[in-house]
Write a protein that holds these residues in place. Structure first.
Motif, PDB file in Angstrom:
ATOM      1  N   MET A 205       0.760  -1.276   0.014  1.00  0.00           N
ATOM      2  CA  MET A 205      -0.154  -0.230   0.133  1.00  0.00           C
ATOM      3  C   MET A 205       0.896   1.270  -0.046  1.00  0.00           C
ATOM      4  SD  MET A 205      -2.961   1.283   2.745  1.00  0.00           S
ATOM      5  CE  MET A 205      -1.713   1.234   4.210  1.00  0.00           C
ATOM      6  N   LYS A 206       1.927   1.321   0.717  1.00  0.00           N
ATOM      7  CA  LYS A 206       2.886   2.575   0.772  1.00  0.00           C
ATOM      8  C   LYS A 206       3.502   2.805  -0.690  1.00  0.00           C
ATOM      9  CE  LYS A 206       5.244   3.103   4.559  1.00  0.00           C
ATOM     10  NZ  LYS A 206       6.270   2.911   5.687  1.00  0.00           N
ATOM     11  N   GLN A 207       3.916   1.745  -1.185  1.00  0.00           N
ATOM     12  CA  GLN A 207       4.546   1.791  -2.414  1.00  0.00           C
ATOM     13  C   GLN A 207       3.603   2.232  -3.477  1.00  0.00           C
ATOM     14  OE1 GLN A 207       3.714  -0.162  -5.307  1.00  0.00           O
ATOM     15  NE2 GLN A 207       5.532   0.437  -6.502  1.00  0.00           N
ATOM     16  N   ARG A 208       2.285   1.858  -3.593  1.00  0.00           N
ATOM     17  CA  ARG A 208       1.396   2.363  -4.414  1.00  0.00           C
ATOM     18  C   ARG A 208       1.101   3.666  -4.346  1.00  0.00           C
ATOM     19  NH1 ARG A 208      -0.377  -3.049  -2.993  1.00  0.00           N
ATOM     20  NH2 ARG A 208      -2.270  -1.850  -1.796  1.00  0.00           N
ATOM     21  N   ARG A 209       0.780   3.969  -2.885  1.00  0.00           N
ATOM     22  CA  ARG A 209       0.517   5.681  -2.479  1.00  0.00           C
ATOM     23  C   ARG A 209       1.744   6.455  -2.961  1.00  0.00           C
ATOM     24  NH1 ARG A 209      -1.907   5.544   3.663  1.00  0.00           N
ATOM     25  NH2 ARG A 209      -3.913   4.499   3.042  1.00  0.00           N
ATOM     26  N   LEU A 210       2.883   6.018  -2.570  1.00  0.00           N
ATOM     27  CA  LEU A 210       4.180   7.074  -2.940  1.00  0.00           C
ATOM     28  C   LEU A 210       4.283   7.064  -4.720  1.00  0.00           C
ATOM     29  CD1 LEU A 210       6.611   6.044  -0.158  1.00  0.00           C
ATOM     30  CD2 LEU A 210       5.247   8.160  -0.543  1.00  0.00           C
ATOM     31  N   LYS A 211       4.067   5.904  -5.314  1.00  0.00           N
ATOM     32  CA  LYS A 211       4.227   5.679  -6.568  1.00  0.00           C
ATOM     33  C   LYS A 211       3.278   6.910  -7.408  1.00  0.00           C
ATOM     34  CE  LYS A 211       4.078   2.563 -10.678  1.00  0.00           C
ATOM     35  NZ  LYS A 211       3.995   1.091 -11.075  1.00  0.00           N
ATOM     36  N   THR A 212       1.935   6.958  -6.727  1.00  0.00           N
ATOM     37  CA  THR A 212       1.043   7.783  -7.216  1.00  0.00           C
ATOM     38  C   THR A 212       1.560   9.371  -7.257  1.00  0.00           C
ATOM     39  OG1 THR A 212      -0.754   6.316  -6.748  1.00  0.00           O
ATOM     40  CG2 THR A 212      -1.318   8.609  -7.007  1.00  0.00           C
ATOM     41  N   LEU A 213       2.032   9.709  -6.147  1.00  0.00           N
ATOM     42  CA  LEU A 213       2.576  11.047  -5.857  1.00  0.00           C
ATOM     43  C   LEU A 213       3.591  11.397  -6.754  1.00  0.00           C
ATOM     44  CD1 LEU A 213       2.432  11.192  -1.937  1.00  0.00           C
ATOM     45  CD2 LEU A 213       1.017  12.659  -3.521  1.00  0.00           C
ATOM     46  N   LEU A 214       4.918  10.571  -6.959  1.00  0.00           N
ATOM     47  CA  LEU A 214       5.862  10.756  -7.521  1.00  0.00           C
ATOM     48  C   LEU A 214       5.710  10.631  -8.732  1.00  0.00           C
ATOM     49  CD1 LEU A 214       8.325   8.569  -5.094  1.00  0.00           C
ATOM     50  CD2 LEU A 214       8.215  11.186  -5.366  1.00  0.00           C
ATOM     51  N   GLY A 215       4.943   9.798  -9.496  1.00  0.00           N
ATOM     52  CA  GLY A 215       4.796   9.432 -10.608  1.00  0.00           C
ATOM     53  C   GLY A 215       3.958  10.409 -11.384  1.00  0.00           C
ATOM     54  N   HIS A 216       3.177  11.406 -10.542  1.00  0.00           N
ATOM     55  CA  HIS A 216       2.440  12.753 -11.018  1.00  0.00           C
ATOM     56  C   HIS A 216       3.023  13.849 -10.650  1.00  0.00           C
ATOM     57  CE1 HIS A 216      -0.462   9.493 -11.640  1.00  0.00           C
ATOM     58  NE2 HIS A 216      -0.950  10.233 -12.776  1.00  0.00           N
ATOM     59  N   ASP A 217       4.058  13.888  -9.881  1.00  0.00           N
ATOM     60  CA  ASP A 217       4.879  14.981  -9.628  1.00  0.00           C
ATOM     61  C   ASP A 217       4.018  15.914  -8.652  1.00  0.00           C
ATOM     62  OD1 ASP A 217       7.517  16.261  -9.542  1.00  0.00           O
ATOM     63  OD2 ASP A 217       6.819  17.390 -11.402  1.00  0.00           O
ATOM     64  N   ILE A 218       3.491  15.052  -7.777  1.00  0.00           N
ATOM     65  CA  ILE A 218       2.380  16.032  -6.716  1.00  0.00           C
ATOM     66  C   ILE A 218       3.074  15.923  -5.233  1.00  0.00           C
ATOM     67  CG2 ILE A 218       0.084  15.872  -5.448  1.00  0.00           C
ATOM     68  CD1 ILE A 218      -0.790  14.715  -8.121  1.00  0.00           C
ATOM     69  N   SER A 219       3.162  16.757  -4.802  1.00  0.00           N
ATOM     70  CA  SER A 219       3.766  17.126  -3.204  1.00  0.00           C
ATOM     71  C   SER A 219       2.736  16.744  -2.092  1.00  0.00           C
ATOM     72  CB  SER A 219       4.169  18.588  -3.050  1.00  0.00           C
ATOM     73  OG  SER A 219       5.145  19.164  -3.769  1.00  0.00           O
ATOM     74  N   LEU A 220       3.141  16.303  -1.291  1.00  0.00           N
ATOM     75  CA  LEU A 220       2.394  16.027   0.224  1.00  0.00           C
ATOM     76  C   LEU A 220       2.812  16.588   1.321  1.00  0.00           C
ATOM     77  CD1 LEU A 220       0.305  14.067   1.467  1.00  0.00           C
ATOM     78  CD2 LEU A 220       2.005  12.582   1.991  1.00  0.00           C
ATOM     79  N   LEU A 221       1.809  17.445   1.715  1.00  0.00           N
ATOM     80  CA  LEU A 221       2.165  18.091   2.810  1.00  0.00           C
ATOM     81  C   LEU A 221       0.870  17.733   4.030  1.00  0.00           C
ATOM     82  CD1 LEU A 221       2.698  20.397   0.479  1.00  0.00           C
ATOM     83  CD2 LEU A 221       2.407  22.234   2.302  1.00  0.00           C
ATOM     84  N   ALA A 222       1.820  17.461   5.170  1.00  0.00           N
ATOM     85  CA  ALA A 222       1.119  16.851   6.239  1.00  0.00           C
ATOM     86  C   ALA A 222       1.228  17.384   7.440  1.00  0.00           C
ATOM     87  CB  ALA A 222       0.945  15.333   6.468  1.00  0.00           C
ATOM     88  N   TYR A 223       0.064  17.900   8.407  1.00  0.00           N
ATOM     89  CA  TYR A 223       0.140  18.519   9.617  1.00  0.00           C
ATOM     90  C   TYR A 223      -0.561  17.514  10.721  1.00  0.00           C
ATOM     91  CZ  TYR A 223       2.642  21.951   7.267  1.00  0.00           C
ATOM     92  OH  TYR A 223       3.655  22.594   6.473  1.00  0.00           O
ATOM     93  N   HIS A 224      -0.096  17.100  11.654  1.00  0.00           N
ATOM     94  CA  HIS A 224      -0.981  16.251  12.628  1.00  0.00           C
ATOM     95  C   HIS A 224      -1.302  17.224  13.794  1.00  0.00           C
ATOM     96  CE1 HIS A 224      -1.317  12.775  15.709  1.00  0.00           C
ATOM     97  NE2 HIS A 224      -2.263  12.579  14.898  1.00  0.00           N
ATOM     98  N   LEU A 225      -0.162  16.927  14.994  1.00  0.00           N
ATOM     99  CA  LEU A 225      -0.781  17.840  16.239  1.00  0.00           C
ATOM    100  C   LEU A 225      -0.719  19.199  15.779  1.00  0.00           C
ATOM    101  CD1 LEU A 225       1.141  15.625  19.091  1.00  0.00           C
ATOM    102  CD2 LEU A 225      -1.305  15.736  18.442  1.00  0.00           C
TER     103      LEU A 225
END
Length: 252
Positions: free
Chosen positions: A80-100
């Motif tokens: 699952m992690k590989q598929r998610r990262l492949k989607t982001l990297l393959g489409h040149d999309i950044s991921l920003l995440a803020y938790h606490l």
């Protein structure tokens, strides 16, 4: 209009004061995509469904509350992690995440935003002297019977909550979005009439019943939809870029 990715990330980090908050995951830019951002898609969790929707929306960046790289998880990029990262990297999309940092923020934070959605007057944090105090305390516009307040929560969030009904009207309430059921004992000690969060554990029900307090579990996903939307709107207005919130329904 477009903005440099580095400028966008710098402003989000500054606005949330992310560097000062110790967390269970890295906050900020988790996956680097194209250097220019025109459109942000926000969502609660960086699930495959949200990533696919972001690709369809031609997003340059995805902004979430629940990202990746949690402490203690398997670091291997497989399945699952590989598929998610492949989607982001393959489409040149950044991921920003803020938790606490997104839970705690006094303007766009999940807890403040949920309180506003429910029409609660916000008194302040449960522990005023603790900078990491994540639970808020406040009150409805007028005292409400537990069942009436639960129906109000369900109508606002579009999801029937779990209700453990207390023995008194709700005049003062504490709340914390997500999986914060463990704070019920602090809420009881503070003398509130009700405690609301996203999830429930077996022992939470006993604590509520035996202390005569109302407890409401309104859903982890459902209670955490509003902070990331508010942050996305802030960034879009700040830089004149596009923002779209995409809700990927989750019953939990």
């Amino acid at each position: 209009m477009t903005i440099e990715l580095s400028v966008l990330v710098e402003e989000a980090d500054r606005f949330l004061d992310a560097a000062r908050i110790q967390d269970y995951c890295p906050n900020g830019l988790q996956v680097q995509g194209r250097p220019q951002v025109r459109r942000i898609v926000s969502g609660v969790t960086a699930s495959q469904a949200l990533l696919d929707a972001a690709v369809a929306a031609e997003a340059d960046a995805v902004l979430v509350h629940h990202g990746y790289f949690w402490k203690g998880e398997n670091p291997c990029v497989v399945g699952m992690k590989q598929r998610r990262l492949k989607t982001l990297l393959g489409h040149d999309i950044s991921l920003l995440a803020y938790h606490l940092p997104l839970d705690l923020h006094p303007e766009v934070g999940n807890n403040v935003q949920l309180g506003r959605q429910l029409g609660l007057t916000i008194e302040g944090p449960l522990e005023p002297g603790n900078p990491r105090s994540i639970v808020l305390v406040g009150a409805p516009a007028e005292p409400m019977a537990p069942a009436d307040f639960a129906r109000h929560v369900g109508a606002v969030l579009g999801r029937e909550p779990l209700l453990v009904e207390g023995d008194r009207p709700i005049r003062r309430i504490a709340w914390c979005t997500g999986g914060a059921q463990g704070y019920i004992d602090q809420a009881i000690a503070a003398g509130v009439d009700a405690y609301l969060t996203g999830e429930v554990s077996e022992q939470t029900v006993h604590s509520a019943r035996e202390n005569g307090i109302t407890f409401i579990a309104a859903g982890h996903h459902a209670t955490e939809r509003y902070g990331v939307q508010a942050l996305g709107r802030y960034l879009a207005e700040r830089f004149g870029i596009e923002h779209q919130f995409i809700d990927c329904p989750n019953p939990a």
